[in-house]
Motif scaffolding. Structure first.
Motif, PDB file in Angstrom:
ATOM      1  N   THR A   1       1.925  -2.496 -40.674  1.00 34.24           N
ATOM      2  CA  THR A   1       0.642  -2.815 -40.046  1.00 34.24           C
ATOM      3  C   THR A   1       0.407  -1.932 -38.836  1.00 34.24           C
ATOM      4  N   LYS A   2       1.444  -1.745 -38.014  1.00 35.82           N
ATOM      5  CA  LYS A   2       1.329  -0.900 -36.825  1.00 35.82           C
ATOM      6  C   LYS A   2       1.001   0.536 -37.211  1.00 35.82           C
ATOM      7  N   VAL A   3       1.717   1.069 -38.182  1.00 42.02           N
ATOM      8  CA  VAL A   3       1.489   2.452 -38.611  1.00 42.02           C
ATOM      9  C   VAL A   3       0.094   2.621 -39.195  1.00 42.02           C
ATOM     10  N   ASP A   4      -0.313   1.695 -40.049  1.00 39.98           N
ATOM     11  CA  ASP A   4      -1.649   1.777 -40.645  1.00 39.98           C
ATOM     12  C   ASP A   4      -2.733   1.700 -39.575  1.00 39.98           C
ATOM     13  N   ALA A   5      -2.530   0.837 -38.580  1.00 32.96           N
ATOM     14  CA  ALA A   5      -3.509   0.707 -37.497  1.00 32.96           C
ATOM     15  C   ALA A   5      -3.583   1.989 -36.678  1.00 32.96           C
ATOM     16  N   PHE A   6      -2.435   2.598 -36.395  1.00 30.55           N
ATOM     17  CA  PHE A   6      -2.434   3.850 -35.640  1.00 30.55           C
ATOM     18  C   PHE A   6      -3.163   4.952 -36.389  1.00 30.55           C
ATOM     19  N   HIS A   7      -3.065   4.967 -37.699  1.00 29.88           N
ATOM     20  CA  HIS A   7      -3.724   6.006 -38.487  1.00 29.88           C
ATOM     21  C   HIS A   7      -5.252   5.936 -38.407  1.00 29.88           C
TER      22      HIS A   7
ATOM     23  N   ASP B   1      -5.513   4.145 -28.328  1.00 32.08           N
ATOM     24  CA  ASP B   1      -4.276   4.250 -29.123  1.00 32.08           C
ATOM     25  C   ASP B   1      -3.048   3.739 -28.371  1.00 32.08           C
ATOM     26  N   ASP B   2      -3.126   3.618 -27.022  1.00 34.09           N
ATOM     27  CA  ASP B   2      -1.998   3.047 -26.277  1.00 34.09           C
ATOM     28  C   ASP B   2      -1.715   1.622 -26.738  1.00 34.09           C
ATOM     29  N   GLU B   3      -2.771   0.887 -27.047  1.00 31.41           N
ATOM     30  CA  GLU B   3      -2.622  -0.525 -27.403  1.00 31.41           C
ATOM     31  C   GLU B   3      -1.867  -0.724 -28.714  1.00 31.41           C
ATOM     32  N   VAL B   4      -1.879   0.276 -29.583  1.00 32.41           N
ATOM     33  CA  VAL B   4      -1.145   0.156 -30.847  1.00 32.41           C
ATOM     34  C   VAL B   4       0.201   0.864 -30.769  1.00 32.41           C
ATOM     35  N   LEU B   5       0.271   2.012 -30.112  1.00 34.22           N
ATOM     36  CA  LEU B   5       1.538   2.736 -29.996  1.00 34.22           C
ATOM     37  C   LEU B   5       2.557   1.937 -29.193  1.00 34.22           C
ATOM     38  N   GLY B   6       2.098   1.215 -28.185  1.00 38.19           N
ATOM     39  CA  GLY B   6       3.027   0.397 -27.394  1.00 38.19           C
ATOM     40  C   GLY B   6       3.347  -0.927 -28.071  1.00 38.19           C
ATOM     41  N   PRO B   7       2.475  -1.927 -27.939  1.00 46.37           N
ATOM     42  CA  PRO B   7       2.790  -3.266 -28.452  1.00 46.37           C
ATOM     43  C   PRO B   7       2.120  -3.621 -29.772  1.00 46.37           C
TER      44      PRO B   7
ATOM     45  N   MET C   1      -7.320  11.557 -35.231  1.00 49.21           N
ATOM     46  CA  MET C   1      -7.252  12.757 -34.404  1.00 49.21           C
ATOM     47  C   MET C   1      -6.063  12.746 -33.447  1.00 49.21           C
ATOM     48  N   GLU C   2      -5.368  11.621 -33.354  1.00 45.09           N
ATOM     49  CA  GLU C   2      -4.214  11.513 -32.458  1.00 45.09           C
ATOM     50  C   GLU C   2      -2.881  11.572 -33.206  1.00 45.09           C
ATOM     51  N   VAL C   3      -2.906  11.534 -34.517  1.00 48.04           N
ATOM     52  CA  VAL C   3      -1.674  11.582 -35.301  1.00 48.04           C
ATOM     53  C   VAL C   3      -1.107  13.000 -35.270  1.00 48.04           C
ATOM     54  N   ARG C   4       0.183  13.115 -35.031  1.00 49.70           N
ATOM     55  CA  ARG C   4       0.843  14.409 -34.931  1.00 49.70           C
ATOM     56  C   ARG C   4       1.890  14.565 -36.039  1.00 49.70           C
ATOM     57  N   GLU C   5       2.352  15.804 -36.194  1.00 52.67           N
ATOM     58  CA  GLU C   5       3.393  16.084 -37.178  1.00 52.67           C
ATOM     59  C   GLU C   5       4.773  15.770 -36.596  1.00 52.67           C
ATOM     60  N   PHE C   6       5.656  15.267 -37.439  1.00 55.89           N
ATOM     61  CA  PHE C   6       7.040  15.026 -37.049  1.00 55.89           C
ATOM     62  C   PHE C   6       7.704  16.356 -36.669  1.00 55.89           C
TER      63      PHE C   6
END
Length: 223
Positions: free
Chosen positions: A170-176, A13-19, A180-185
């Motif tokens: 695209t970034k948000v959809d990829a992170f989803h 998930d680092d690869e999508v959260l960062g760049p 199991m790593e998605v958190r609440e705001f």
């Protein structure tokens, strides 16, 4: 002119959260984009070995959404790179650099609270030393890690911004894909926070949405 790009992350998930948005933009422009995830990203945090395979499946789905050519796995032990022999971390990254022959590398910032991230940064410099063929290295920020550096320690200080206005979704959809790593705001790894960071970084550079980087090495003129 197309280029070969490699994104290196310590954990899935680092690869999508960062760049992530920048990688999608590279891919959309016709560049050959790859990712390397150095650790298996689970065993120290979760008492369930099945999560290793689950995260690899998620990483491949994430890569597909971003338009990456492939994603490779180093399988080193999660959260223990600071006590892993430096040469072992080097070897994982060197193998991928030799196979992919990237022109550009995106890697972690050294200004982090996560020691795995710092170790990956240091080994990236070894793997991309003169003679490797790597022309440029950029360090990216990682939500819930880079911004938590405090006190008198040096902070992440970007000097390059990429317009990802067309790639935030695209970034948000990829992170989803990493459900199991998605958190609440307002956690930094929530969808709202990711979008807010993109807006904030974009405003700094005059874009609707952006990603921020710091230049580590430039061995050729950037066009």
């Amino acid at each position: 002119m197309t280029e070969t790009v490699l994104a290196i992350g310590a954990h899935p998930d680092d690869e999508v959260l960062g760049p992530g948005g920048t990688l999608a933009k590279h891919a959309d422009a016709g560049d050959d984009v790859h990712a390397l995830i150095v650790t298996e990203g689970t065993t120290t945090q979760y008492d369930d070995d099945s999560f290793v395979e689950q995260k690899q499946v998620a990483a491949r789905a994430c890569a597909n959404r971003l338009g990456l050519e492939d994603v490779r796995f180093g399988d080193l032990t999660d959260m223990k790179l600071d006590v892993t022999a430096h040469v072992e971390v080097n070897a994982v990254i060197e193998e991928t650099v030799e196979a992919v022959e990237p022109d550009i590398i995106y890697t972690h910032s050294p200004h982090e609270v996560n020691n795995d991230h710092v170790a990956v940064y240091e080994s990236t410099l070894v793997a991309a030393r003169p003679g490797s063929g790597v022309g440029r290295i950029y360090a990216y920020e990682t939500p819930s890690s880079t911004e938590w550096v405090g006190g008198d320690r040096r902070q992440f200080s970007p000097d390059r911004y990429v317009d990802i206005s067309e790639y935030v979704d695209t970034k948000v959809d990829a992170f989803h894909e990493y459900d199991m790593e998605v958190r609440e705001f307002p956690h930094p790894r929530s969808e709202q926070a990711i979008r807010a960071r993109a807006t904030s970084r974009g405003v700094e550079a005059g874009f609707e949405a952006g990603e921020a980087f710091s230049l580590v090495i430039a061995r050729e003129e950037e066009i």
